[in-house]
Design a protein around this motif. Structure first.
Motif, mmCIF file in Angstrom:
data_model
loop_
_atom_site.group_PDB
_atom_site.id
_atom_site.type_symbol
_atom_site.label_atom_id
_atom_site.label_comp_id
_atom_site.label_asym_id
_atom_site.label_seq_id
_atom_site.Cartn_x
_atom_site.Cartn_y
_atom_site.Cartn_z
ATOM 1 N N ASN A 126 0.936 -0.984 0.058
ATOM 2 C CA ASN A 126 -0.063 -0.011 0.035
ATOM 3 C C ASN A 126 0.837 1.310 -0.136
ATOM 4 O O ASN A 126 0.604 2.320 -0.617
ATOM 5 C CB ASN A 126 -0.942 0.100 1.151
ATOM 6 N N LYS A 127 1.883 1.192 0.914
ATOM 7 C CA LYS A 127 2.594 2.551 0.810
ATOM 8 C C LYS A 127 3.406 2.750 -0.497
ATOM 9 O O LYS A 127 3.518 3.761 -1.051
ATOM 10 C CB LYS A 127 3.668 1.940 2.007
ATOM 11 N N SER A 128 3.821 1.645 -1.155
ATOM 12 C CA SER A 128 4.522 1.776 -2.455
ATOM 13 C C SER A 128 3.461 2.323 -3.549
ATOM 14 O O SER A 128 3.808 3.132 -4.192
ATOM 15 C CB SER A 128 5.245 0.432 -2.792
ATOM 16 N N ALA A 129 2.319 1.810 -3.315
ATOM 17 C CA ALA A 129 1.362 2.302 -4.249
ATOM 18 C C ALA A 129 0.576 3.693 -3.973
ATOM 19 O O ALA A 129 -0.210 4.095 -4.796
ATOM 20 C CB ALA A 129 0.105 1.063 -4.510
ATOM 21 N N GLY A 130 0.914 4.167 -2.699
ATOM 22 C CA GLY A 130 0.450 5.378 -2.243
ATOM 23 C C GLY A 130 -1.129 5.369 -1.824
ATOM 24 O O GLY A 130 -1.710 6.336 -1.951
ATOM 25 N N LEU A 131 -1.323 3.943 -1.365
ATOM 26 C CA LEU A 131 -2.601 3.780 -0.759
ATOM 27 C C LEU A 131 -2.781 3.688 0.590
ATOM 28 O O LEU A 131 -1.741 3.666 1.401
ATOM 29 C CB LEU A 131 -3.150 2.233 -1.261
ATOM 30 N N GLN A 132 -3.945 3.794 1.446
ATOM 31 C CA GLN A 132 -3.935 3.702 2.753
ATOM 32 C C GLN A 132 -4.689 2.223 3.185
ATOM 33 O O GLN A 132 -5.294 1.631 2.171
ATOM 34 C CB GLN A 132 -4.864 4.662 3.233
ATOM 35 N N PRO A 133 -4.531 1.562 4.115
ATOM 36 C CA PRO A 133 -3.558 1.782 5.127
ATOM 37 C C PRO A 133 -1.980 1.480 5.026
ATOM 38 O O PRO A 133 -2.038 0.605 4.227
ATOM 39 C CB PRO A 133 -4.116 1.352 6.488
ATOM 40 N N THR A 134 -1.317 2.167 5.621
ATOM 41 C CA THR A 134 0.083 1.712 5.372
ATOM 42 C C THR A 134 0.836 1.431 6.740
ATOM 43 O O THR A 134 2.113 1.121 6.826
ATOM 44 C CB THR A 134 1.030 3.064 4.969
ATOM 45 N N SER A 135 -0.041 1.179 7.779
ATOM 46 C CA SER A 135 0.320 0.901 9.347
ATOM 47 C C SER A 135 -0.703 0.660 10.132
ATOM 48 O O SER A 135 -1.970 0.626 9.862
ATOM 49 C CB SER A 135 1.339 2.161 9.705
ATOM 50 N N GLN A 136 -0.408 -0.093 11.190
ATOM 51 C CA GLN A 136 -1.436 -0.553 12.045
ATOM 52 C C GLN A 136 -2.044 0.631 12.780
ATOM 53 O O GLN A 136 -3.141 0.891 13.081
ATOM 54 C CB GLN A 136 -0.677 -1.494 13.181
ATOM 55 N N ARG A 137 -1.312 1.899 13.132
ATOM 56 C CA ARG A 137 -1.671 3.185 13.515
ATOM 57 C C ARG A 137 -2.943 3.558 12.661
ATOM 58 O O ARG A 137 -3.897 4.092 13.057
ATOM 59 C CB ARG A 137 -0.723 3.913 13.843
ATOM 60 N N ALA A 138 -2.664 3.603 11.481
ATOM 61 C CA ALA A 138 -3.648 3.904 10.263
ATOM 62 C C ALA A 138 -4.896 3.139 10.628
ATOM 63 O O ALA A 138 -6.027 3.964 10.442
ATOM 64 C CB ALA A 138 -3.295 4.035 8.808
ATOM 65 N N VAL A 139 -4.757 1.905 10.699
ATOM 66 C CA VAL A 139 -6.130 1.097 10.862
ATOM 67 C C VAL A 139 -6.585 1.536 12.216
ATOM 68 O O VAL A 139 -7.976 1.736 12.358
ATOM 69 C CB VAL A 139 -5.599 -0.392 10.915
ATOM 70 N N ALA A 140 -5.933 1.726 13.355
ATOM 71 C CA ALA A 140 -6.491 2.006 14.492
ATOM 72 C C ALA A 140 -7.303 3.372 14.361
ATOM 73 O O ALA A 140 -8.410 3.512 15.000
ATOM 74 C CB ALA A 140 -5.350 2.281 15.499
ATOM 75 N N GLU A 141 -6.564 4.197 13.903
ATOM 76 C CA GLU A 141 -7.153 5.784 13.853
ATOM 77 C C GLU A 141 -8.683 5.355 12.897
ATOM 78 O O GLU A 141 -9.525 6.029 13.260
ATOM 79 C CB GLU A 141 -6.394 6.710 13.205
ATOM 80 N N LYS A 142 -8.684 4.696 12.036
ATOM 81 C CA LYS A 142 -9.874 4.568 10.832
ATOM 82 C C LYS A 142 -10.875 4.032 11.839
ATOM 83 O O LYS A 142 -12.177 4.563 11.517
ATOM 84 C CB LYS A 142 -9.331 3.671 9.915
ATOM 85 N N PHE A 143 -10.660 2.960 12.674
ATOM 86 C CA PHE A 143 -11.820 2.402 13.298
ATOM 87 C C PHE A 143 -11.899 2.993 14.611
ATOM 88 O O PHE A 143 -12.919 2.340 15.515
ATOM 89 C CB PHE A 143 -11.489 0.866 13.458
ATOM 90 N N GLY A 144 -11.198 3.834 15.114
ATOM 91 C CA GLY A 144 -11.399 4.430 16.424
ATOM 92 C C GLY A 144 -11.052 3.691 17.598
ATOM 93 O O GLY A 144 -11.471 3.592 18.639
ATOM 94 N N LEU A 145 -9.926 2.807 17.230
ATOM 95 C CA LEU A 145 -9.207 1.836 18.537
ATOM 96 C C LEU A 145 -8.057 2.185 18.747
ATOM 97 O O LEU A 145 -7.367 2.909 17.976
ATOM 98 C CB LEU A 145 -9.478 0.308 17.768
ATOM 99 N N SER A 146 -7.500 1.704 19.732
ATOM 100 C CA SER A 146 -6.094 1.846 20.255
ATOM 101 C C SER A 146 -5.177 1.151 19.202
ATOM 102 O O SER A 146 -5.412 0.013 18.766
ATOM 103 C CB SER A 146 -5.693 1.661 21.827
ATOM 104 N N ALA A 147 -4.068 1.656 18.875
ATOM 105 C CA ALA A 147 -2.871 1.018 18.200
ATOM 106 C C ALA A 147 -2.581 -0.445 18.755
ATOM 107 O O ALA A 147 -2.328 -1.481 18.264
ATOM 108 C CB ALA A 147 -1.879 1.848 18.036
ATOM 109 N N MET A 148 -2.441 -0.340 20.187
ATOM 110 C CA MET A 148 -1.905 -1.440 20.910
ATOM 111 C C MET A 148 -3.075 -2.659 20.660
ATOM 112 O O MET A 148 -2.732 -3.875 20.524
ATOM 113 C CB MET A 148 -1.941 -1.105 22.522
#
Length: 59
Positions: free
Chosen positions: A8-30
């Motif tokens: 995803n990062k190479s293609a310029g797409l989201q998400p590129t990290s677990q933190r991005a997933v956490a922010e999308k769903f309103g959850l903690s990164a941990m």
């Protein structure tokens, strides 16, 4: 899932990290980390895993 984040990062797409997933769903990164790595068990965790995979483009 880490490979998908790199793709995803190479293609310029989201998400590129677990933190991005956490922010999308309103959850903690941990929590996202424990679910993705399979350390969290149960029906709800399985549902989250499917949602994370779909969002990352793995389905």
């Amino acid at each position: 899932m880490a490979i998908q984040f790199m793709r995803n990062k190479s293609a310029g797409l989201q998400p590129t990290s677990q933190r991005a997933v956490a922010e999308k769903f309103g959850l903690s990164a941990m929590y996202v980390n424990t679910v993705i790595n399979g350390k969290q068990h149960g029906k709800k965790s399985d549902e989250w895993r499917k949602k994370f995979a779909a969002y990352a483009g793995m389905e």
